[in-house]
Design an enzyme around this catalytic site. Structure first.
Site, short mmCIF file in Angstrom:
data_model
loop_
_atom_site.label_atom_id
_atom_site.label_comp_id
_atom_site.label_asym_id
_atom_site.label_seq_id
_atom_site.Cartn_x
_atom_site.Cartn_y
_atom_site.Cartn_z
N HIS A 77 -33.40 -21.66 -8.66
CA HIS A 77 -34.75 -21.89 -8.11
C HIS A 77 -35.60 -23.09 -8.33
O HIS A 77 -36.39 -23.51 -7.56
CB HIS A 77 -35.47 -20.49 -8.29
CG HIS A 77 -35.01 -19.41 -7.38
ND1 HIS A 77 -35.10 -17.87 -7.78
CD2 HIS A 77 -34.25 -19.16 -6.38
CE1 HIS A 77 -34.68 -17.54 -6.85
NE2 HIS A 77 -34.17 -18.02 -5.89
N GLU B 73 -20.49 -23.96 13.48
CA GLU B 73 -20.40 -24.29 11.87
C GLU B 73 -18.84 -23.98 11.57
O GLU B 73 -18.65 -23.93 10.23
CB GLU B 73 -21.54 -23.68 10.99
CG GLU B 73 -21.56 -22.24 11.59
CD GLU B 73 -23.08 -21.64 10.71
OE1 GLU B 73 -23.57 -22.30 9.88
OE2 GLU B 73 -23.41 -20.54 11.08
N ASP C 16 -22.00 -25.68 6.85
CA ASP C 16 -20.71 -25.01 6.68
C ASP C 16 -19.70 -25.85 7.61
O ASP C 16 -18.48 -25.52 7.10
CB ASP C 16 -21.17 -23.62 7.35
CG ASP C 16 -21.75 -22.67 6.36
OD1 ASP C 16 -21.50 -22.85 5.30
OD2 ASP C 16 -22.65 -21.87 6.85
N CYS D 224 -28.82 -28.50 12.94
CA CYS D 224 -29.79 -28.22 11.97
C CYS D 224 -29.42 -28.04 10.59
O CYS D 224 -30.09 -27.52 9.65
CB CYS D 224 -30.29 -26.60 12.62
SG CYS D 224 -28.85 -25.67 12.59
C1 PEP Z 1 -25.52 -24.71 8.08
O1 PEP Z 1 -24.46 -24.41 7.83
O2 PEP Z 1 -25.64 -26.12 8.39
C2 PEP Z 1 -26.83 -24.11 8.30
C3 PEP Z 1 -27.77 -24.59 8.99
O3 PEP Z 1 -26.84 -22.80 8.07
P1 PEP Z 1 -26.88 -22.28 6.73
O4 PEP Z 1 -27.33 -23.71 5.71
O5 PEP Z 1 -28.03 -21.34 6.42
O6 PEP Z 1 -25.51 -21.57 6.13
MG MG Z 2 -24.36 -22.01 7.85
#
Ligand code: PEP
Ligand code: MG
Length: 585
Positions: free
Chosen positions: A195, A437, A461, A508
């Site tokens: 954290h 992903e 991912d 994202c």
């Molecule tokens: C990703 O995998 O790029 C994503 C945006 O999801 P998270 O980071 O929440 O797994």
């Molecule tokens: Mg992800």
């Protein structure tokens, strides 16, 4: 003599200043043996310390300043949860009585036992929670011995160049950071997923953590340099190093000033292409900074947050109230709510321990939702009801095939029918998207896109699954390469297919917020980037200096090649023509 220490970089930029050593409360624990008559008073003293600690944490949570890091509330809640656990609230009292010892020593014995238990946990994320436990213990300890509990007390008047050197910093400590003019912080504890690291990033001041022995090597008031980009701390720098870092500091400050001028600038490329810049958020509080930075909306609401740190699943009405509050704050701008992506590193308490040998390949993301359809439909109903108040899209995480999309659609239709049966108002035509992903989804994107309205690429991912390199494991981080040709080929395939089918596509994952990849993604045809608020201006700066037509040709050269090292070199060359120090006013 100049000493250089290496740690984990968590906050970009450079700071040059004087060290202020934060004394850790647990360094010198008193040990006393007690008579039987003294034990009830001692047990009561411990109980009072727990009560005081709870009161302090609750007060902190209720008075979080507006400019504090957005994750703070949840971290304080986690500390309250740890405090409420019998291992801290009851068991030390049993130790006081069994061993006839003072409360401080009983707490120390219990902390040693809990530390060993944490150290033996295999999961990186859960193991890192040991630091949270230690922070709570330190607070109880300070209350027992009557010490101030805040590392940075409001009374302390720091000079502008003060650099805090601590063993660790608790979320509560950071409440006072922005107002106390601290130039940087460095800690001995913490790992990339701690954290402290997450807060460090959101504080946006130079910081280096996981230094190990910095407190032993740095003296109070000593001159130090913190290079938050490289994860380096330099103790007692000589004049040559100092001169170089003063130059970098000036450069960094001027870049920051220039970037802040871009808040109201449209994200339009040199050849007139409009680029959508969205934010990734976790909580209602994260929306305000996005409005301030002129973001076009929210491309990813990670909805797990509301499921963590609680004993039971949220009800539909609880979720609905939560989403309505968020949607109203969007002031008409679009928000994409991702249904819960639990499992792997995000395990709620009611989940129990994961029994999978390989949780990242186990029952996670949408797989878990399909295995728990009541939970899934409850969340979907809440989202569709909240969508009445604004522009809301729904997105499913970790889709691996079109058949999973079809199963999700079946549940969606059931959820809609349930709402109709209840005569509930909801958005019948809500836009549905999938996170791409997993490589299998990327390679069958055509079929997936025929069933839904949009896709968003989770590059974090996608990279980990394509390269078989755990995104949270330091020991294989050298293999985790966003510019690896195999990753680029998948990205290109997804973006091109979506563009050809006229379906919106966004990235994202962290790649979208890393300015090193802005030009590459633009050249691949990406027109929508979703990222943490802190990255919006640097990415916008890249966009407004780019000519997409020229980039497309350059990017082709990178995409034709299959050698990861060469791809990296070509990428550097692509960015060299657009160094971030060149600012457009
Ligand atoms: C990703 O995998 O790029 C994503 C945006 O999801 P998270 O980071 O929440 O797994
Ligand atoms: Mg992800």
């Amino acid at each position: 003599m100049c000493i250089v220490l290496h740690g984990v970089a968590v906050g970009a930029g450079v700071a040059i200043g004087r060290a202020h050593l934060v004394v850790r409360g647990m360094d010198d624990v008193p040990h006393r043996e007690l008579s039987l008559e003294e034990l009830p008073v001692e047990a009561d003293r411990y109980e009072q310390a727990i009560k005081t600690t709870r009161r302090q944490l609750e007060q902190l949570r209720s008075e979080i300043p507006e400019n504090a890091p957005s994750e703070l509330g949840a971290f304080i809640s986690l500390h309250l949860m740890l405090l409420g656990d019998v291992s801290l609230s009851r068991e030390p009292i049993d130790i006081i009585k069994d061993k006839c010892i003072n409360a401080e020593w009983a707490l120390k014995l219990q902390t040693d036992k809990l530390s060993d238990q944490f150290d033996s946990i295999e999961d990186n994320y859960l193991r890192a929670r040991k630091q949270d436990m230690l922070q709570v213990v330190e607070r109880i300890f300070k209350n027992l011995i009557g010490l101030s509990t805040e590392v940075v007390s409001e009374a302390e008047d720091f000079e502008e160049d003060t650099i805090l050197v601590a063993y660790d910093l608790s979320p509560a400590d950071t409440v006072f950071f922005k107002d106390s003019r601290i130039a940087a912080f460095v800690t001995d504890a913490g790992g990339p997923t701690s954290h402290t690291a997450i807060l460090g990033r959101s504080l946006n001041i130079p910081s280096v953590i996981a230094l190990g022995h910095a407190r032993e090597l740095i003296n109070e008031d000593e001159l130090i340099i913190v290079d938050g980009s490289m994860g380096v701390v330099i103790i007692a720098p000589d004049n040559v190093i100092l001169k170089e870092y003063r130059r970098r500091l000036r450069e960094f400050r001027s870049l920051k000033r220039q970037l802040s001028k871009l808040k109201n600038t449209m994200a339009i490329t040199q050849d007139g292409i409009n680029i959508e810049l969205l934010g990734n958020i976790e909580r209602e509080e994260d929306i305000k900074p996005l409005h301030h930075l002129g973001a076009d909306g929210v491309g990813l609401l990670r909805s797990e947050y509301f499921y963590l740190n609680r004993h039971v699943l949220p009800t539909e009405d609880e979720l609905y109230d939560h989403y309505v509050a968020i949607v109203k704050k969007m002031k008409g701008k679009q928000i994409t709510i991702r249904t819960v992506d639990l499992g792997v590193d995000k395990n709620p308490r009611w989940f129990g321990p994961s029994h999978s040998m390989n949780p990242a390949l186990g029952l996670t993301g949408v797989r878990l939702c399909l295995a728990e359809p009541v939970m899934f439909r409850t969340q979907m109903r809440a989202i569709m009801r909240a969508a009445v108040y604004g522009s809301v899209r729904m997105m499913w995480p970790m889709i691996s095939s079109v058949s999973e999309v079809q199963q999700c659609l079946t549940h969606l239709n059931t959820a809609k029918q349930q709402l109709r049966d209840r005569f509930e108002e909801f958005d019948e035509a809500i836009q549905i998207g999938a996170m791409i992903e997993i490589p299998s989804a990327a390679l069958t994107i055509n079929a997936i896109l025929k069933c839904i309205d949009f896709v968003s690429i989770g590059s974090n991912d996608l990279i980990q699954y394509t390269l078989a390199a755990d995104r949270g494991d330091e020991s294989v981080s050298y293999l985790y390469q966003p510019s690896h040709p195999s990753v680029l080929k998948l990205l290109l395939h997804i973006i091109r297919t979506a563009n050809r089918m006229n379906k919106p596509v966004c990235v994202c994952g962290e790649m979208a917020g890393d300015e090193q990849y802005t030009r590459l993604l633009l050249g691949m045809g990406l027109r929508c980037f979703s990222m943490n608020a802190n990255n919006i201006l640097p990415v916008k700066n890249q966009i407004i200096q780019s000519d997409v037509l020229i980039l497309e040709t350059e990017v082709q050269k990178i995409l034709r090649n299959e050698d990861p090292d060469k791809a990296l070199k070509l990428l550097r060359k692509l960015n060299a023509t657009n160094e971030s120090s060149e600012m457009v006013d």
